[in-house]
Design an enzyme around this catalytic site. Structure first.
Site, PDB file in Angstrom:
ATOM      1  N   GLU A   5       0.822  -1.223   0.000  1.00 41.65           N
ATOM      2  CA  GLU A   5       0.000   0.000   0.000  1.00 41.65           C
ATOM      3  C   GLU A   5       0.850   1.265   0.000  1.00 41.65           C
ATOM      4  O   GLU A   5       0.871   2.024   0.985  1.00 41.65           O
ATOM      5  CB  GLU A   5      -0.969  -0.002   1.195  1.00 41.65           C
ATOM      6  CG  GLU A   5      -1.978  -1.123   1.137  1.00 41.65           C
ATOM      7  CD  GLU A   5      -2.972  -1.118   2.294  1.00 41.65           C
ATOM      8  OE1 GLU A   5      -2.855  -0.267   3.196  1.00 41.65           O
ATOM      9  OE2 GLU A   5      -3.883  -1.968   2.287  1.00 41.65           O
ATOM     10  N   GLU A  52      -5.133  -8.827   0.517  1.00 42.72           N
ATOM     11  CA  GLU A  52      -5.885  -8.440   1.727  1.00 42.72           C
ATOM     12  C   GLU A  52      -7.343  -8.213   1.366  1.00 42.72           C
ATOM     13  O   GLU A  52      -7.639  -7.598   0.333  1.00 42.72           O
ATOM     14  CB  GLU A  52      -5.338  -7.139   2.347  1.00 42.72           C
ATOM     15  CG  GLU A  52      -4.031  -7.289   3.065  1.00 42.72           C
ATOM     16  CD  GLU A  52      -3.564  -5.997   3.713  1.00 42.72           C
ATOM     17  OE1 GLU A  52      -4.401  -5.175   4.116  1.00 42.72           O
ATOM     18  OE2 GLU A  52      -2.336  -5.816   3.780  1.00 42.72           O
TER      19      GLU A  52
HETATM   20  O1  IFM Z   1      -4.182  -3.272   8.997  1.00 44.29           O
HETATM   21  C1  IFM Z   1      -4.132  -2.780   7.695  1.00 44.29           C
HETATM   22  C2  IFM Z   1      -2.938  -3.325   6.944  1.00 44.29           C
HETATM   23  O2  IFM Z   1      -1.724  -3.058   7.593  1.00 44.29           O
HETATM   24  C3  IFM Z   1      -2.872  -2.701   5.560  1.00 44.29           C
HETATM   25  N1  IFM Z   1      -4.126  -2.829   4.874  1.00 44.29           N
HETATM   26  C4  IFM Z   1      -5.316  -2.442   5.579  1.00 44.29           C
HETATM   27  C5  IFM Z   1      -5.362  -3.157   6.908  1.00 44.29           C
HETATM   28  C6  IFM Z   1      -6.682  -2.877   7.652  1.00 44.29           C
HETATM   29  O3  IFM Z   1      -6.854  -1.526   7.921  1.00 44.29           O
END
Ligand code: IFM
Length: 470
Positions: free
Chosen positions: A161, A360
């Site tokens: 990210e 994710e």
């Molecule tokens: O916890 C975070 C993660 O570190 C990066 N993506 C989003 C998740 C949830 O907010």
């Protein structure tokens, strides 16, 4: 039931700083994520989920779950505690035992090099990503990892990210208070991250040509508030400025024309050097990691710029607004939108033609142990099932989706919400202020996902509010 391919990578995700704890053990250097200005009533990452001391039990749980792949992170400052370029043998030894045990259990380690935590030493000495010196630090770290784990780690993620990593000063050390200068810093840091990413990809090709590598992008699925041309253009602007500017840099080594123009006309264009073009255009990733939780909705920008929001929303090109069609929950105030995953991944594939893996996707909930000592989480099962169902539709359409890693394997610490916001398939028994024993408890979603993996898919679902309630 849609049958997923035999070789589909069913996985689960965590990041190092959100699970490991042991923030000052085993020769680890301080990281930005250790030293942030934390509210003492909220858990920080000093103990986190104490994975550092529970790693074996955690891998046993992963094996019980049936994971094919574990998307994990290395803590940069556990391996490189300072800026000397010398790795920490104890740090490497910690990951050796973890990776060897994963392999013994038949689980592929998929390692993210940089997931938000920066070595504090680099921030103190030269400002972290604001300086090109950080590119060399990252490259040396990557070289140590690629060489040491060659043949054992065959899939790497460069950066998690980039949008958030560069926007959040608490993670990268950017303390600039002036909003315009802060934005300029964000784009300069991001440019330096892109250079580092391309250099690392080229380096891996030399060190281990059979290994695969790619970025992990928080994809932005942006809807217009109405069908007015202005709102539709605002939605396109938002996707260009928050997603495609990063992915175009990762895959094509250049900004999209709109973003280049935007940065130049807003005095945000980063400083570049001769030779950068060769670096940026000199490598290409093998896949794209997709992080997706919710979509957003925007409309045409009216009125002055609102600087009182995260830097990536500070713009005169769009204004954030509510989407009335999506069901919301405590931690999902933008709405739950499984179809958005389909929309977003189709766009990514159409633009880049690379395999995609969901790195994710998950639902946060404030959970505690029930009186029966268990955690019943039907809301999470519903969320995950509806997103997996969309992956099945994508596969039928011919999109190369190679795997799915829900966030998160176990409850992790969130930067601003500690353990109030839980995503795990496995519950970690601790409070905000008392880590207790961090006992692991399998949630209902654990058993449900175990069955999904075993049976290669989710049963057909009824339409529900989670699909939109138009
Ligand atoms: O916890 C975070 C993660 O570190 C990066 N993506 C989003 C998740 C949830 O907010």
């Amino acid at each position: 039931m849609k049958q997923f391919p035999e070789n589909f990578l069913w996985g689960a995700s965590t990041s190092a700083f959100q699970v490991e704890g042991a923030y000052n053990e085993g020769g680890k250097g301080p990281a930005t994520t250790d030293l942030g200005a934390h509210d003492p009533s909220i858990a920080d990452n000093k103990v986190a989920a104490d994975h550092y001391h529970h790693w074996k039990e955690d891998v046993d749980l992963m094996a019980e779950l049936g994971l094919k792949v574990y998307r994990m992170g290395f803590a940069w400052s556990r391996i490189m505690p300072d800026t000397s370029g010398e790795p920490n043998p104890e740090g490497l030894a910690f990951y050796d035992q973890l990776i060897d045990y994963l392999l013994e259990k038949g689980i592929e380690p998929f390692v993210t090099l940089y997931h938000f935590e920066c070595p504090q030493a680099a921030v103190d000495e030269f400002g972290g990503w604001l300086s090109r010196k950080m590119i060399d630090q990252y490259l040396r770290y990557a070289e140590v990892c690629f060489t040491h784990f060659k043949g054992r780690v065959k899939r790497w993620a460069t950066v998690n990210e980039q949008l958030i990593a560069t926007a959040a000063g608490i993670l990268n050390g950017n303390q600039e208070k002036d909003p315009q200068k802060n934005l300029k810093n964000v784009y300069q840091m991001s440019y330096n991250v892109s250079l580092a990413e391309h250099k690392a990809i080229s380096l891996l090709r030399n060190i281990d040509p059979t290994a695969l590598i790619g970025p992990v992008c928080a994809i932005q699925v942006v809807y217009p508030q109405s069908s007015s041309s202005e709102d539709v253009l605002a939605a396109e602007n938002a996707e260009e400025l928050m997603e495609f500017y990063l992915l175009d840099m990762s895959v094509r080594g250049e900004y999209p024309p709109y973003v280049e123009h935007y940065l130049k006309t807003h005095d945000l264009f980063p400083e570049t050097e001769p030779g950068d073009q060769d670096i940026l255009k000199g490598s290409k990733p093998d896949f794209i990691g997709i992080n997706y939780y919710f979509s957003i909705c925007v409309r045409e920008k009216v009125g002055p710029i609102n600087y009182n929001q995260p830097p990536f929303w500070v713009s005169d090109a769009f204004d954030l607004c509510e989407n009335p069609y999506l069901p919301k929950s405590e931690w999902m105030d933008r709405g739950i939108d499984p179809v958005g995953l389909h929309i977003g991944m189709r766009k990514v594939y159409n633009r880049y033609r690379l395999p995609m893996i969901v790195t994710e996707n998950g639902l946060a909930w404030s959970e505690t142990l029930g009186e029966d000592g268990k955690v019943h989480d039907p809301y999470r099962i519903d969320y995950l099932a509806r997103h997996i169902q969309q992956l099945g539709i994508m596969l039928d359409e011919g999109l190369p989706v190679i795997g799915y890693c829900p966030w998160s394997f176990l409850d992790v610490v969130s930067s601003h919400q500690g353990f109030k916001k839980r995503y795990g398939l496995v519950y970690v028994d601790r409070t905000e202020t008392d880590p207790k024993q961090c006992t692991r408890v399998k949630k209902d979603s654990f058993y449900w996902y175990q069955k999904v993996i075993r049976e290669h898919g989710v049963p057909a679902l009824q339409a529900s509010q989670s699909n939109g309630n138009k």
